[in-house]
Every structure is written in structure tokens, then in C-alpha cells.
Design a protein around this motif. Structure first.
Motif, PDB file in Angstrom:
ATOM      1  N   ALA A  24      -8.312  -3.834 -28.643  1.00  0.00           N
ATOM      2  CA  ALA A  24      -7.089  -3.303 -28.327  1.00  0.00           C
ATOM      3  C   ALA A  24      -7.260  -2.093 -27.106  1.00  0.00           C
ATOM      4  O   ALA A  24      -6.207  -1.479 -26.483  1.00  0.00           O
ATOM      5  CB  ALA A  24      -6.114  -2.938 -29.363  1.00  0.00           C
ATOM      6  N   GLY A  25      -8.435  -1.661 -26.906  1.00  0.00           N
ATOM      7  CA  GLY A  25      -8.796  -0.807 -26.069  1.00  0.00           C
ATOM      8  C   GLY A  25      -9.194   0.555 -26.408  1.00  0.00           C
ATOM      9  O   GLY A  25      -9.450   1.621 -25.874  1.00  0.00           O
ATOM     10  N   PHE A  26      -9.286   0.701 -27.856  1.00  0.00           N
ATOM     11  CA  PHE A  26      -9.497   2.033 -28.569  1.00  0.00           C
ATOM     12  C   PHE A  26     -11.070   2.126 -28.888  1.00  0.00           C
ATOM     13  O   PHE A  26     -11.870   0.932 -28.888  1.00  0.00           O
ATOM     14  CB  PHE A  26      -9.070   2.176 -30.034  1.00  0.00           C
ATOM     15  CG  PHE A  26      -7.323   2.002 -29.973  1.00  0.00           C
ATOM     16  CD1 PHE A  26      -6.618   2.954 -29.596  1.00  0.00           C
ATOM     17  CD2 PHE A  26      -6.559   0.951 -29.983  1.00  0.00           C
ATOM     18  CE1 PHE A  26      -5.383   3.159 -29.509  1.00  0.00           C
ATOM     19  CE2 PHE A  26      -5.224   0.737 -29.957  1.00  0.00           C
ATOM     20  CZ  PHE A  26      -4.616   2.237 -29.710  1.00  0.00           C
ATOM     21  N   LYS A  27     -11.473   3.035 -29.010  1.00  0.00           N
ATOM     22  CA  LYS A  27     -13.017   3.388 -29.480  1.00  0.00           C
ATOM     23  C   LYS A  27     -13.200   3.662 -30.883  1.00  0.00           C
ATOM     24  O   LYS A  27     -12.776   4.764 -31.196  1.00  0.00           O
ATOM     25  CB  LYS A  27     -13.610   4.370 -28.539  1.00  0.00           C
ATOM     26  CG  LYS A  27     -15.089   4.334 -28.696  1.00  0.00           C
ATOM     27  CD  LYS A  27     -15.573   5.595 -27.769  1.00  0.00           C
ATOM     28  CE  LYS A  27     -17.090   5.732 -28.066  1.00  0.00           C
ATOM     29  NZ  LYS A  27     -17.836   6.807 -27.366  1.00  0.00           N
ATOM     30  N   PRO A  28     -13.490   2.600 -31.686  1.00  0.00           N
ATOM     31  CA  PRO A  28     -13.692   2.736 -33.129  1.00  0.00           C
ATOM     32  C   PRO A  28     -14.957   3.535 -33.632  1.00  0.00           C
ATOM     33  O   PRO A  28     -16.129   3.279 -33.057  1.00  0.00           O
ATOM     34  CB  PRO A  28     -13.711   1.339 -33.807  1.00  0.00           C
ATOM     35  CG  PRO A  28     -14.413   0.476 -32.562  1.00  0.00           C
ATOM     36  CD  PRO A  28     -13.903   1.298 -31.326  1.00  0.00           C
ATOM     37  N   LEU A  29     -14.708   4.204 -34.680  1.00  0.00           N
ATOM     38  CA  LEU A  29     -15.807   5.083 -35.258  1.00  0.00           C
ATOM     39  C   LEU A  29     -15.638   4.778 -36.673  1.00  0.00           C
ATOM     40  O   LEU A  29     -14.645   4.505 -37.187  1.00  0.00           O
ATOM     41  CB  LEU A  29     -15.572   6.645 -35.200  1.00  0.00           C
ATOM     42  CG  LEU A  29     -15.762   7.378 -33.675  1.00  0.00           C
ATOM     43  CD1 LEU A  29     -15.521   8.942 -33.918  1.00  0.00           C
ATOM     44  CD2 LEU A  29     -16.934   6.804 -32.922  1.00  0.00           C
ATOM     45  N   THR A  30     -16.666   4.519 -37.463  1.00  0.00           N
ATOM     46  CA  THR A  30     -16.787   4.040 -38.702  1.00  0.00           C
ATOM     47  C   THR A  30     -17.236   4.852 -39.677  1.00  0.00           C
ATOM     48  O   THR A  30     -17.921   5.706 -39.649  1.00  0.00           O
ATOM     49  CB  THR A  30     -17.241   2.636 -38.983  1.00  0.00           C
ATOM     50  OG1 THR A  30     -18.579   2.848 -38.463  1.00  0.00           O
ATOM     51  CG2 THR A  30     -16.379   1.661 -37.863  1.00  0.00           C
ATOM     52  N   ALA A  31     -16.635   4.751 -41.141  1.00  0.00           N
ATOM     53  CA  ALA A  31     -17.096   5.555 -42.187  1.00  0.00           C
ATOM     54  C   ALA A  31     -16.872   4.622 -43.295  1.00  0.00           C
ATOM     55  O   ALA A  31     -15.991   4.064 -43.587  1.00  0.00           O
ATOM     56  CB  ALA A  31     -16.292   6.864 -42.313  1.00  0.00           C
ATOM     57  N   THR A  32     -17.864   4.892 -44.251  1.00  0.00           N
ATOM     58  CA  THR A  32     -17.778   4.142 -45.501  1.00  0.00           C
ATOM     59  C   THR A  32     -17.430   4.866 -46.771  1.00  0.00           C
ATOM     60  O   THR A  32     -17.337   4.294 -47.781  1.00  0.00           O
ATOM     61  CB  THR A  32     -19.397   3.451 -45.968  1.00  0.00           C
ATOM     62  OG1 THR A  32     -20.249   4.475 -45.852  1.00  0.00           O
ATOM     63  CG2 THR A  32     -19.768   2.518 -44.761  1.00  0.00           C
ATOM     64  N   GLY A  33     -17.080   6.236 -46.595  1.00  0.00           N
ATOM     65  CA  GLY A  33     -16.531   6.937 -47.705  1.00  0.00           C
ATOM     66  C   GLY A  33     -15.737   7.999 -47.244  1.00  0.00           C
ATOM     67  O   GLY A  33     -15.750   8.290 -46.057  1.00  0.00           O
ATOM     68  N   GLY A  34     -15.123   8.658 -48.013  1.00  0.00           N
ATOM     69  CA  GLY A  34     -14.116   9.646 -47.925  1.00  0.00           C
ATOM     70  C   GLY A  34     -15.003  11.125 -47.397  1.00  0.00           C
ATOM     71  O   GLY A  34     -14.636  11.638 -46.326  1.00  0.00           O
ATOM     72  N   ASP A  53      -8.633   3.855 -45.987  1.00  0.00           N
ATOM     73  CA  ASP A  53      -8.388   3.068 -47.550  1.00  0.00           C
ATOM     74  C   ASP A  53      -8.288   4.124 -48.319  1.00  0.00           C
ATOM     75  O   ASP A  53      -8.697   5.051 -48.537  1.00  0.00           O
ATOM     76  CB  ASP A  53      -9.993   2.352 -47.392  1.00  0.00           C
ATOM     77  CG  ASP A  53      -9.810   1.346 -48.822  1.00  0.00           C
ATOM     78  OD1 ASP A  53      -8.493   0.791 -49.161  1.00  0.00           O
ATOM     79  OD2 ASP A  53     -10.568   0.830 -49.070  1.00  0.00           O
ATOM     80  N   LEU A  54      -7.185   3.451 -49.360  1.00  0.00           N
ATOM     81  CA  LEU A  54      -7.204   4.361 -50.472  1.00  0.00           C
ATOM     82  C   LEU A  54      -8.037   4.474 -51.582  1.00  0.00           C
ATOM     83  O   LEU A  54      -8.263   5.453 -52.048  1.00  0.00           O
ATOM     84  CB  LEU A  54      -5.630   4.162 -50.996  1.00  0.00           C
ATOM     85  CG  LEU A  54      -4.233   4.571 -50.201  1.00  0.00           C
ATOM     86  CD1 LEU A  54      -3.190   4.077 -51.129  1.00  0.00           C
ATOM     87  CD2 LEU A  54      -4.386   6.213 -50.248  1.00  0.00           C
ATOM     88  N   VAL A  55      -8.594   3.301 -51.810  1.00  0.00           N
ATOM     89  CA  VAL A  55      -9.650   3.337 -52.962  1.00  0.00           C
ATOM     90  C   VAL A  55     -11.198   3.468 -52.311  1.00  0.00           C
ATOM     91  O   VAL A  55     -11.531   2.366 -51.889  1.00  0.00           O
ATOM     92  CB  VAL A  55      -9.290   2.037 -53.820  1.00  0.00           C
ATOM     93  CG1 VAL A  55     -10.346   1.866 -55.179  1.00  0.00           C
ATOM     94  CG2 VAL A  55      -7.892   1.894 -54.300  1.00  0.00           C
ATOM     95  N   MET A  56     -11.734   4.259 -52.924  1.00  0.00           N
ATOM     96  CA  MET A  56     -13.033   4.436 -52.488  1.00  0.00           C
ATOM     97  C   MET A  56     -13.833   4.865 -53.498  1.00  0.00           C
ATOM     98  O   MET A  56     -13.124   5.868 -54.165  1.00  0.00           O
ATOM     99  CB  MET A  56     -13.168   5.052 -51.059  1.00  0.00           C
ATOM    100  CG  MET A  56     -12.663   4.355 -49.792  1.00  0.00           C
ATOM    101  SD  MET A  56     -13.066   5.329 -48.429  1.00  0.00           S
ATOM    102  CE  MET A  56     -11.575   6.609 -48.739  1.00  0.00           C
ATOM    103  N   PRO A  57     -15.208   4.737 -53.639  1.00  0.00           N
ATOM    104  CA  PRO A  57     -15.908   5.258 -54.610  1.00  0.00           C
ATOM    105  C   PRO A  57     -16.049   6.878 -54.848  1.00  0.00           C
ATOM    106  O   PRO A  57     -16.153   7.389 -55.893  1.00  0.00           O
ATOM    107  CB  PRO A  57     -17.233   4.505 -54.517  1.00  0.00           C
ATOM    108  CG  PRO A  57     -17.264   4.125 -53.312  1.00  0.00           C
ATOM    109  CD  PRO A  57     -15.939   4.053 -52.744  1.00  0.00           C
ATOM    110  N   ASP A  58     -16.351   7.371 -53.689  1.00  0.00           N
ATOM    111  CA  ASP A  58     -16.738   8.922 -53.645  1.00  0.00           C
ATOM    112  C   ASP A  58     -15.626   9.796 -53.655  1.00  0.00           C
ATOM    113  O   ASP A  58     -15.476  10.619 -54.372  1.00  0.00           O
ATOM    114  CB  ASP A  58     -17.789   9.210 -52.549  1.00  0.00           C
ATOM    115  CG  ASP A  58     -17.182   9.005 -51.147  1.00  0.00           C
ATOM    116  OD1 ASP A  58     -16.236   8.148 -51.144  1.00  0.00           O
ATOM    117  OD2 ASP A  58     -17.677   9.326 -50.175  1.00  0.00           O
ATOM    118  N   LEU A  59     -14.626   9.607 -52.654  1.00  0.00           N
ATOM    119  CA  LEU A  59     -13.532  10.446 -52.392  1.00  0.00           C
ATOM    120  C   LEU A  59     -12.215   9.520 -51.864  1.00  0.00           C
ATOM    121  O   LEU A  59     -12.640   8.888 -51.030  1.00  0.00           O
ATOM    122  CB  LEU A  59     -13.677  11.470 -51.357  1.00  0.00           C
ATOM    123  CG  LEU A  59     -12.896  12.695 -51.520  1.00  0.00           C
ATOM    124  CD1 LEU A  59     -13.031  13.414 -52.573  1.00  0.00           C
ATOM    125  CD2 LEU A  59     -13.078  13.598 -50.186  1.00  0.00           C
TER     126      LEU A  59
END
Length: 494
Positions: A24-34, A53-59
Motif C-alpha cells: 500500500a506504499g507504507f514502510k513497515p517495521l515489525t516487533a514480536t512483543g510489547g 496485537d492484544l494478546v502477547m506473551p511479554d506485554l
């Protein structure tokens, strides 16, 4: 700002969402936890939106939004979860979420949500700054000044705001001198009081005295009633004299008296009037040079130049261009009724390579023109033909326009081909079995990394960790002590 932070502990969902945002033209950054997401948000202030995401193991997502609110991280948040309930939706919205959807979500729904969130965030920033400007409570947070060259300017503003010392702001036309004056007023004791602006270069010489000091009825032809001057309007507040070097010499004498005695004498008045005014002056020419040439009174120069502040031009603070463009894009796209949400990387690189002799005012007008003429969601290089022409010449501007694909004849829907999409650059990931030097890692290091990953994945629940690794709990605890992980777990538990 077209950077999007996507936070999800599910690697498949994370990859799919990032791909939709990228297409869509955005530049995504990713994280696997809060926790990782909060670290990225603290370090990167150019993120336009967060898909959380609401449900994550650390935060979990709610805790992340609470932390963002405490730390003043005002990025728009879009909540996604696999399990929806009315109570969860209400709680998320109360925490400040801009949107909420249940996984899996269609790409179209996600893109619309992202664009709306970014536009809303940018417009809210524009409205906050305008409200602060009108109420006299303008602060450094309302001004885009993140470049290192502006750090000293803001420091001097904070010092000047603590007293009523006369301030002289010097800088090129369009560099933002009035905003600096508003910061001084908005962070001092006179915040919320009148802020009166006078452009000394725009007043006819025969009216300057009347405009500044006022006049009485019958003082001259056409004076049918008493008229308060700008000094009287700014009583107990701040008077900002822009382009003060353009004042006539005879008016400079009266201005000097007003500063020294705190009194003004309206035209036609029989006695002076007391005023309590904080004076801030600005000029786009060196007053010292004007004083040496006799165009400006030397005694008035020393009276005004008690606390000088120099505002650097835009070419010396190019780090602010990206945020300025995002600010102007949100404002003008809303005013013009356009759906422009950002600027392409190529166009932004073009704007950052230009020296901007007209400074921020020229950049503002260029973005305004580009938005009016643009038909896409992002501003492209061809939307700035004047800048292209000044950087590369007329021929380069013509070549840029020629790159726009225009069909030579109508194309029937049956013969239409798919539009080519730029493929994202794949960042090679380091193999988990290799060390930083490229050699095979020791077996103990690989085993230690596997245990750490399993503990993080299962949220520290050792029974699940042991079952996943297919070892007994006693063996797991022995290896924790062997690899020095037991102390860290005990300190976390404490």
C-alpha cells in the motif's frame, strides 16, 4: 510519516500484515512483543501508526497503550486480535485506540484503517498547534524543531521566557521567527495574554506612529475617533515587531522612549500613557550593519539587542523537512479535500536535497501546490516540477514529466495489464547457526539460544518449556544454571 510499526507474536500474521502495508506504499517495521515495540517507539519518532496485537506473551496490547500514554507517545494505534468481545473493544477505545478489527482482516480494510489513522493523527497535531497559537500557549512541543541546529534556539527560548528581557530574533525570511516569539510568550509568565504582531515593513511611513502608539480624535484629517495603538492592545502581554529594521528614523525615537520609560504618547495626546509590554523584535537583516550605515539608530539597536536569538535557515536543519512535509500534507489535503496521505521516498529525497532559499514558507507553498495538482495517495517527484527544474534544469523537469505513463490510445478492459509493483528489498537475516564472524556457532551457544527462545515464547512457564524441548524439568534447571540463566530468571521473578 508513512512508517508503520506492526506488533504481533505470530510470525505468519506479522509477515502478512507487513506485506499488505508495504504494497500500500507504507514502510513497515515489525516487533514480536510489547517490550520490543516500546523500545522502537521511544527511539523512532517518525512512526505514523501502530498496528498492535492484544494478546502477547511479554506485554499485552493494553499494557503497551498504557505505557505509551504515560510516556507521551502519541502515535495512533490500531488494535487487532483473534478474539473480540464488546468489553475489549470499549476498553481499547478508552485507552485511545484509533480503530479495532478482528483477525483475519481484509487488505482493503487494513489499508483504509491505516490511512485514516495517519490522517487523523496529523490533523490532530495541526489543530493542537493552531489552538496553542491562538490561545497564547504555544510551546516547543507545538513546533517542528527536532534538528540539532534548533537545540540552542530552544534553549535560549527557555531562558528568555523566564524574564521580560527584550529579545531580538534574527534570521532569513520564512525561517519561523514568529513561532520562536510565540514560544517565548507561551512558556513564560505572560502565557495566555495578548500577543500582538506588527509587520513594520508593511505599514506606510505616515501611519507607523499612529498604528504603534494610537491617536486621539481630531489629531489629523480622518481621525474621527480615538484609536488605540498596538502598544495599548498588547498591554500586559507581548508585542512582536516583525522586520523592525524597516521602521522610519523618527518613529525609532518614540520607540526608544517607550522602551526606556514604559510610556507611549498617542498622536494628538496631551500626556503620555503607561503600558506594560514585553517587546520581542525580529529582522531578516543584520541590525548592526544598518546601525553602522545610519539606517537604524544605534542607541535603539543596543536597546533591542539585549538577548539575541539567531534562527538557522531550513538548509541547516534538513532533518526537519520530512516532518514539516507530513504536517503540511495533512493540513492542505484536508483543506483541499484530497486523499493525499504522504510523500514518496524519491520525492522526499528531492525535497531534502534542495536548499530552500525561501525557507519553510517556500516549502509550505510547494507542498500546497503539489497537493492541489496531485491525484494519487502519495506525492511524487513529478508533483514538484519547479524544484526539479531548479536542481537539474528545465530538461530534467521535462524528462521527469515524460516518465509518467500516458496511454497512446484507449485500452479495453479485456486487454488491460496488471500494474507493476515494486518488490520490497529483502534484508538477509543472519543464520541462527552462524556467529557474527560467519563461523559455525558452538553447540553450547546454540543450545543456550534455544532455551532462551523457548522461555520467551512460553512466557517463563517452565513446564511448557521442558515439554517443548523434550527434556525433563530437572535437566532444564541444570542447564539454566550451567548457562547462567537461572539468576536472570530469579531477578525477573522478584
Amino acid at each position: 510519516m508513512t512508517r508503520v510499526l506492526i506488533v504481533d507474536d505470530d510470525p505468519v500474521q506479522l509477515r502478512l500484515t507487513a506485506e499488505v502495508a508495504n504494497r500500500a506504499g507504507f514502510k513497515p517495521l515489525t516487533a514480536t512483543g510489547g517490550l520490543q515495540a516500546l523500545t522502537i517507539l521511544r527511539d523512532d519518532h517518525n512512526i505514523g501508526a501502530v498496528i498492535l496485537d492484544l494478546v502477547m506473551p511479554d506485554l499485552d496490547g493494553m499494557a503497551v497503550m498504557e505505557a505509551m500514554a504515560r510516556e507521551g507517545l502519541k502515535h495512533p494505534v490500531i488494535i487487532q486480535t483473534a478474539h473480540a468481545s464488546l468489553e475489549t473493544v470499549v476498553t481499547a477505545m478508552r485507552q485511545g485506540a484509533a480503530d479495532y478489527f478482528v483477525k483475519p482482516v481484509s487488505p482493503e480494510r487494513l489499508i483504509v484503517s491505516l490511512r485514516n489513522a495517519m490522517k487523523l493523527d496529523a490533523l490532530e497535531a495541526v489543530v493542537r498547534a493552531e489552538r496553542s497559537r491562538r490561545t497564547g500557549t504555544f510551546t516547543p512541543a507545538d513546533m517542528i524543531a527536532r534538528a540539532p541546529a534548533m537545540a540552542r534556539v530552544l534553549t535560549l527560548c527557555a531562558k528568555a521566557a523566564k524574564s521580560t528581557i527584550p529579545v531580538l530574533i534574527e534570521g532569513e525570511t520564512g525561517a519561523g521567527k514568529e513561532l520562536i516569539a510565540r514560544i517565548i510568550q507561551g512558556t513564560g509568565d505572560r502565557a495566555g495574554k495578548p500577543f500582538i504582531t506588527v509587520n513594520c515593513g508593511a505599514i506606510p511611513p505616515n501611519l507607523v506612529e499612529s498604528v504603534l502608539f494610537g491617536h486621539k480624535k481630531g489629531a489629523f484629517t480622518g481621525a474621527h475617533a480615538d484609536q488605540a495603538g498596538k502598544f495599548a492592545e498588547a498591554h500586559n502581554g507581548t508585542l512582536f515587531l516583525d522586520e523592525v529594521g524597516e521602521l522610519p528614523l523618527d518613529t525609532q525615537v518614540k520607540l526608544l522612549r517607550a522602551l526606556q520609560e514604559g510610556e507611549i504618547e498617542p498622536v494628538g495626546a496631551t500626556r503620555p500613557e503607561r503600558v506594560n509590554v514585553r517587546l520581542i523584535s525580529a529582522t531578516n537583516r543584520r541590525l548592526l550593519n544598518l546601525a553602522k550605515s545610519g539606517e537604524f539608530r544605534e542607541d535603539l539597536y543596543y536597546r533591542l539587542n539585549v538577548f539575541p536569538i539567531y534562527v538557522p535557515p531550513l538548509r541547516e536543519r534538513k532533518e526537519d523537512i520530512a516532518e514539516l512535509v507530513a504536517h503540511f500534507t495533512a493540513r492542505f489535503s484536508a483543506e483541499a479535500g484530497k486523499r493525499v496521505i504522504g510523500v514518496s521516498p524519491a520525492a522526499l529525497a528531492l525535497l531534502q536535497s534542495y536548499d530552500w532559499p525561501g525557507n519553510i514558507r517556500q516549502l509550505e507553498n510547494s507542498v500546497y501546490r503539489a497537493i492541489v495538482l496531485s491525484d494519487g495517495a502519495f506525492l511524487e517527484t513529478v508533483d514538484f516540477p519547479q524544484i526539479v527544474a531548479q536542481l537539474g534544469g528545465r530538461e530534467e523537469a521535462v524528462r521527469a514529466l515524460d516518465t509518467i505513463t500516458v496511454p497512446a490510445a484507449p485500452t479495453h478492459i479485456d486487454n488491460a495489464t496488471a500494474r507493476l509493483r515494486p518488490m520490497p528489498e529483502a534484508i538477509p537475516a543472519q543464520d541462527r547457526f552462524l556467529d557474527p564472524s560467519g563461523e559455525i556457532s558452538a553447540l553450547a551457544d546454540i543450545e543456550r539460544a534455544a532455551i532462551v527462545f523457548a522461555i520467551e515464547h512460553h512466557g517463563g512457564r517452565m513446564s511448557k518449556v521442558a515439554r517443548a524441548l523434550k527434556i525433563g524439568r530437572s535437566t532444564l534447571y541444570r542447564k539454566l544454571h550451567e548457562y547462567g540463566l537461572a539468576e536472570a530468571l530469579e531477578s525477573d521473578a522478584a
